[in-house]
Design a protein around this motif. Structure first.
Motif, PDB file in Angstrom:
ATOM      1  N   LYS A   1       0.833  -1.201   0.000  1.00 37.43           N
ATOM      2  CA  LYS A   1       0.000   0.000   0.000  1.00 37.43           C
ATOM      3  C   LYS A   1       0.873   1.257   0.000  1.00 37.43           C
ATOM      4  CE  LYS A   1      -3.721  -2.325   2.524  1.00 37.43           C
ATOM      5  NZ  LYS A   1      -4.521  -2.531   1.313  1.00 37.43           N
ATOM      6  N   ALA A   2       0.634   2.140  -0.965  1.00 43.85           N
ATOM      7  CA  ALA A   2       1.254   3.465  -0.992  1.00 43.85           C
ATOM      8  C   ALA A   2       0.271   4.442  -0.360  1.00 43.85           C
ATOM      9  CB  ALA A   2       1.578   3.868  -2.420  1.00 43.85           C
ATOM     10  N   LEU A   3       0.705   5.111   0.703  1.00 44.66           N
ATOM     11  CA  LEU A   3      -0.177   5.970   1.488  1.00 44.66           C
ATOM     12  C   LEU A   3       0.155   7.436   1.286  1.00 44.66           C
ATOM     13  CD1 LEU A   3      -0.019   3.935   4.833  1.00 44.66           C
ATOM     14  CD2 LEU A   3      -1.617   3.635   2.919  1.00 44.66           C
ATOM     15  N   ASP A   4      -0.836   8.289   1.560  1.00 40.84           N
ATOM     16  CA  ASP A   4      -0.564   9.724   1.524  1.00 40.84           C
ATOM     17  C   ASP A   4       0.015  10.169   2.858  1.00 40.84           C
ATOM     18  OD1 ASP A   4      -2.666   9.985   3.347  1.00 40.84           O
ATOM     19  OD2 ASP A   4      -4.089  10.763   1.874  1.00 40.84           O
ATOM     20  N   SER A   5       0.219  11.474   3.017  1.00 39.94           N
ATOM     21  CA  SER A   5       0.882  11.989   4.219  1.00 39.94           C
ATOM     22  C   SER A   5       0.038  11.812   5.476  1.00 39.94           C
ATOM     23  CB  SER A   5       1.216  13.469   4.035  1.00 39.94           C
ATOM     24  OG  SER A   5       0.040  14.216   3.747  1.00 39.94           O
ATOM     25  N   GLU A   6      -1.253  11.504   5.303  1.00 37.80           N
ATOM     26  CA  GLU A   6      -2.144  11.304   6.451  1.00 37.80           C
ATOM     27  C   GLU A   6      -2.477   9.833   6.675  1.00 37.80           C
ATOM     28  OE1 GLU A   6      -5.516  13.774   5.805  1.00 37.80           O
ATOM     29  OE2 GLU A   6      -4.401  15.650   6.056  1.00 37.80           O
ATOM     30  N   GLY A   7      -1.808   8.960   5.942  1.00 36.40           N
ATOM     31  CA  GLY A   7      -2.018   7.524   6.141  1.00 36.40           C
ATOM     32  C   GLY A   7      -3.163   6.929   5.357  1.00 36.40           C
ATOM     33  N   ASN A   8      -3.722   7.683   4.422  1.00 40.75           N
ATOM     34  CA  ASN A   8      -4.810   7.158   3.595  1.00 40.75           C
ATOM     35  C   ASN A   8      -4.254   6.466   2.352  1.00 40.75           C
ATOM     36  OD1 ASN A   8      -6.866   8.373   5.281  1.00 40.75           O
ATOM     37  ND2 ASN A   8      -6.251  10.335   4.390  1.00 40.75           N
ATOM     38  N   LEU A   9      -4.959   5.460   1.872  1.00 41.83           N
ATOM     39  CA  LEU A   9      -4.510   4.697   0.722  1.00 41.83           C
ATOM     40  C   LEU A   9      -4.578   5.535  -0.554  1.00 41.83           C
ATOM     41  CD1 LEU A   9      -3.657   1.927  -0.494  1.00 41.83           C
ATOM     42  CD2 LEU A   9      -6.103   1.470  -0.815  1.00 41.83           C
ATOM     43  N   LEU A  10      -3.449   5.598  -1.261  1.00 45.10           N
ATOM     44  CA  LEU A  10      -3.410   6.251  -2.568  1.00 45.10           C
ATOM     45  C   LEU A  10      -3.519   5.233  -3.700  1.00 45.10           C
ATOM     46  CD1 LEU A  10      -0.553   8.894  -2.114  1.00 45.10           C
ATOM     47  CD2 LEU A  10      -2.984   9.367  -2.470  1.00 45.10           C
ATOM     48  N   ALA A  11      -2.753   4.162  -3.585  1.00 45.32           N
ATOM     49  CA  ALA A  11      -2.725   3.142  -4.635  1.00 45.32           C
ATOM     50  C   ALA A  11      -1.978   1.927  -4.117  1.00 45.32           C
ATOM     51  CB  ALA A  11      -2.045   3.690  -5.889  1.00 45.32           C
ATOM     52  N   ASN A  12      -2.059   0.850  -4.853  1.00 49.69           N
ATOM     53  CA  ASN A  12      -1.244  -0.326  -4.583  1.00 49.69           C
ATOM     54  C   ASN A  12      -0.048  -0.309  -5.528  1.00 49.69           C
ATOM     55  OD1 ASN A  12      -2.858  -1.637  -2.553  1.00 49.69           O
ATOM     56  ND2 ASN A  12      -4.338  -2.087  -4.170  1.00 49.69           N
ATOM     57  N   ALA A  13       1.150  -0.390  -4.955  1.00 55.02           N
ATOM     58  CA  ALA A  13       2.381  -0.401  -5.748  1.00 55.02           C
ATOM     59  C   ALA A  13       2.914  -1.827  -5.826  1.00 55.02           C
ATOM     60  CB  ALA A  13       3.425   0.516  -5.120  1.00 55.02           C
ATOM     61  N   CYS A  14       3.579  -2.142  -6.916  1.00 56.40           N
ATOM     62  CA  CYS A  14       4.173  -3.474  -7.065  1.00 56.40           C
ATOM     63  C   CYS A  14       5.304  -3.668  -6.053  1.00 56.40           C
ATOM     64  CB  CYS A  14       4.735  -3.645  -8.478  1.00 56.40           C
ATOM     65  SG  CYS A  14       3.486  -3.777  -9.762  1.00 56.40           S
ATOM     66  N   GLN A  15       5.333  -4.830  -5.444  1.00 57.45           N
ATOM     67  CA  GLN A  15       6.442  -5.190  -4.567  1.00 57.45           C
ATOM     68  C   GLN A  15       7.408  -6.048  -5.380  1.00 57.45           C
ATOM     69  OE1 GLN A  15       5.358  -6.895  -0.759  1.00 57.45           O
ATOM     70  NE2 GLN A  15       7.426  -7.732  -0.462  1.00 57.45           N
ATOM     71  N   GLY A  16       8.414  -5.382  -5.949  1.00 58.53           N
ATOM     72  CA  GLY A  16       9.340  -6.037  -6.850  1.00 58.53           C
ATOM     73  C   GLY A  16      10.102  -7.170  -6.189  1.00 58.53           C
ATOM     74  N   SER A  17      10.493  -8.153  -6.996  1.00 55.43           N
ATOM     75  CA  SER A  17      11.153  -9.347  -6.501  1.00 55.43           C
ATOM     76  C   SER A  17      12.553  -9.481  -7.095  1.00 55.43           C
ATOM     77  CB  SER A  17      10.339 -10.585  -6.878  1.00 55.43           C
ATOM     78  OG  SER A  17      10.368 -10.774  -8.294  1.00 55.43           O
ATOM     79  N   ARG A  18      13.259 -10.508  -6.637  1.00 59.11           N
ATOM     80  CA  ARG A  18      14.574 -10.815  -7.194  1.00 59.11           C
ATOM     81  C   ARG A  18      14.474 -11.104  -8.690  1.00 59.11           C
ATOM     82  NH1 ARG A  18      18.371 -16.055  -5.573  1.00 59.11           N
ATOM     83  NH2 ARG A  18      20.187 -15.465  -6.832  1.00 59.11           N
ATOM     84  N   LYS A  19      13.444 -11.821  -9.085  1.00 54.19           N
ATOM     85  CA  LYS A  19      13.259 -12.140 -10.508  1.00 54.19           C
ATOM     86  C   LYS A  19      13.051 -10.867 -11.323  1.00 54.19           C
ATOM     87  CE  LYS A  19      12.260 -14.978 -14.041  1.00 54.19           C
ATOM     88  NZ  LYS A  19      11.634 -14.091 -15.028  1.00 54.19           N
ATOM     89  N   ASP A  20      12.278  -9.918 -10.817  1.00 61.06           N
ATOM     90  CA  ASP A  20      12.084  -8.650 -11.511  1.00 61.06           C
ATOM     91  C   ASP A  20      13.422  -7.939 -11.708  1.00 61.06           C
ATOM     92  OD1 ASP A  20       9.247  -8.889 -11.606  1.00 61.06           O
ATOM     93  OD2 ASP A  20       9.137  -8.186  -9.532  1.00 61.06           O
ATOM     94  N   PHE A  21      14.236  -7.942 -10.649  1.00 64.63           N
ATOM     95  CA  PHE A  21      15.535  -7.279 -10.734  1.00 64.63           C
ATOM     96  C   PHE A  21      16.436  -7.975 -11.750  1.00 64.63           C
ATOM     97  CE2 PHE A  21      19.974  -6.920  -9.195  1.00 64.63           C
ATOM     98  CZ  PHE A  21      20.153  -5.574  -9.464  1.00 64.63           C
ATOM     99  N   ARG A  22      16.454  -9.293 -11.723  1.00 62.62           N
ATOM    100  CA  ARG A  22      17.292 -10.028 -12.664  1.00 62.62           C
ATOM    101  C   ARG A  22      16.855  -9.770 -14.105  1.00 62.62           C
ATOM    102  NH1 ARG A  22      17.444 -16.113 -10.577  1.00 62.62           N
ATOM    103  NH2 ARG A  22      18.785 -16.334 -12.418  1.00 62.62           N
ATOM    104  N   ASP A  23      15.554  -9.715 -14.335  1.00 61.05           N
ATOM    105  CA  ASP A  23      15.049  -9.400 -15.670  1.00 61.05           C
ATOM    106  C   ASP A  23      15.502  -8.007 -16.101  1.00 61.05           C
ATOM    107  OD1 ASP A  23      13.785 -11.842 -15.745  1.00 61.05           O
ATOM    108  OD2 ASP A  23      11.792 -11.045 -15.276  1.00 61.05           O
ATOM    109  N   ALA A  24      15.442  -7.050 -15.160  1.00 66.14           N
ATOM    110  CA  ALA A  24      15.826  -5.672 -15.473  1.00 66.14           C
ATOM    111  C   ALA A  24      17.314  -5.573 -15.788  1.00 66.14           C
ATOM    112  CB  ALA A  24      15.463  -4.752 -14.309  1.00 66.14           C
ATOM    113  N   VAL A  25      18.146  -6.327 -15.057  1.00 67.01           N
ATOM    114  CA  VAL A  25      19.588  -6.314 -15.325  1.00 67.01           C
ATOM    115  C   VAL A  25      19.873  -6.854 -16.723  1.00 67.01           C
ATOM    116  CG1 VAL A  25      21.824  -7.282 -14.669  1.00 67.01           C
ATOM    117  CG2 VAL A  25      20.264  -6.459 -12.903  1.00 67.01           C
TER     118      VAL A  25
END
Length: 289
Positions: free
Chosen positions: A30-54
């Motif tokens: 969860k990505a929150l605003d400055s008051e703790g309210n939900l703004l959006a769901n962000a991807c929680q990147g993994s080792r596989k994502d990083f390896r693909d990016a490299v």
């Protein structure tokens, strides 16, 4: 009476190879605003994502590093133009995370100016930091700078736009490609900046932006054998620094530690930040040939 319309909410994905994939793990946080309210769901990147990016960044390196310095400067300038055009979008991104209108405007202006600053250095740092060396024999001896390769970086936590731009710009200005982990707490401006990159002239794979947790990804960023350098700007926990330093020694990976307190300060930009990710190559040439 017309039914009340439901707004179409933006989906925030990662940016890898000029595309916007979701994480292969399917995880979000969860990505929150400055008051703790939900703004959006962000991807929680993994080792596989990083390896693909490299892998993608390595594939993009030859093409990007062989571009003329003038062309790289043009492209950095184009990124600044596109950021200028999307000013209103970033005002909306920065406001909910605690920026006042004046602060958000100053941050966007500084990010645009920083891109132009490094655009101006792309065809000048070689002249400033390269050299013709005096030697005793009948040879010319030249020292020239070459990009180090693929760079992994942590963007600063508390400067999700200006800090991000300040990390990326000197890396790519010198012909490197990069994988950047966005601010963990405030990841959304980074993905919007990826949209700017995607609509500019930056080739796919030159800049790759992941979202996720430093604690999970620090080991993978620092241990990957096809990463040539790593950069971070925050004062990381002692154990994380130790992990990064130990892993980097496995392939003599360069670690650039650049703690910055104020990203608006003139000391937050420098041509030395370009040379941090350069290797010095010395060439001998006989006189008369």
């Amino acid at each position: 009476m017309a039914e009340e319309r439901i707004d179409v909410r933006k989906t925030y994905k990662m940016y890898i190879g000029g595309n916007f994939p979701r994480t292969e793990s399917g995880r979000t946080y969860k990505a929150l605003d400055s008051e703790g309210n939900l703004l959006a769901n962000a991807c929680q990147g993994s080792r596989k994502d990083f390896r693909d990016a490299v892998k993608i960044a390595r594939g993009a390196f030859d093409g990007w590093s062989s571009r003329s310095a003038y062309n790289r400067g043009q492209i950095l300038y184009r990124i600044a133009e596109m950021l200028e055009d999307r000013r209103d979008q970033f005002m909306k991104e920065l406001g909910p995370i605690g920026f006042t209108t004046a602060e958000a405007e100053a941050d966007i202006n500084a990010a645009i100016d920083r891109l132009i600053y490094y655009a101006g250095w792309t065809d000048k740092y070689q002249q400033v930091f390269g050299s013709v060396n005096p030697v005793a024999s009948s040879h010319f001896n030249f020292s020239m700078l070459e990009p180090t390769g693929v760079v992994a970086a942590f963007a600063p936590e508390n400067s999700p736009l200006l800090g991000l731009v300040s990390v990326i710009a000197p890396i790519i200005a010198g012909g490197n490609t990069c994988i950047v982990l966005a601010s963990e707490e405030y990841p959304l401006p980074a993905i919007s900046f990826a949209e700017v990159l995607n609509s500019s002239d930056v080739p796919g794979g030159v800049v790759n932006i992941l979202t996720g947790f430093r604690e999970e990804l620090a080991e993978h960023f620092s241990s990957h054998m096809d990463v040539n350098a790593m950069c971070y700007t925050d004062d990381l926990p002692k154990e994380m620094k130790k992990t990064i330093d130990e892993n980097a020694s496995l392939n003599v990976k360069r670690i650039v530690k650049r703690p910055v307190d104020d990203w608006y300060d003139e000391e937050a930009q420098s041509p030395y930040f370009v040379t941090d990710f350069q290797e010095t190559k010395t060439t001998w040439h006989p006189v008369g040939f």
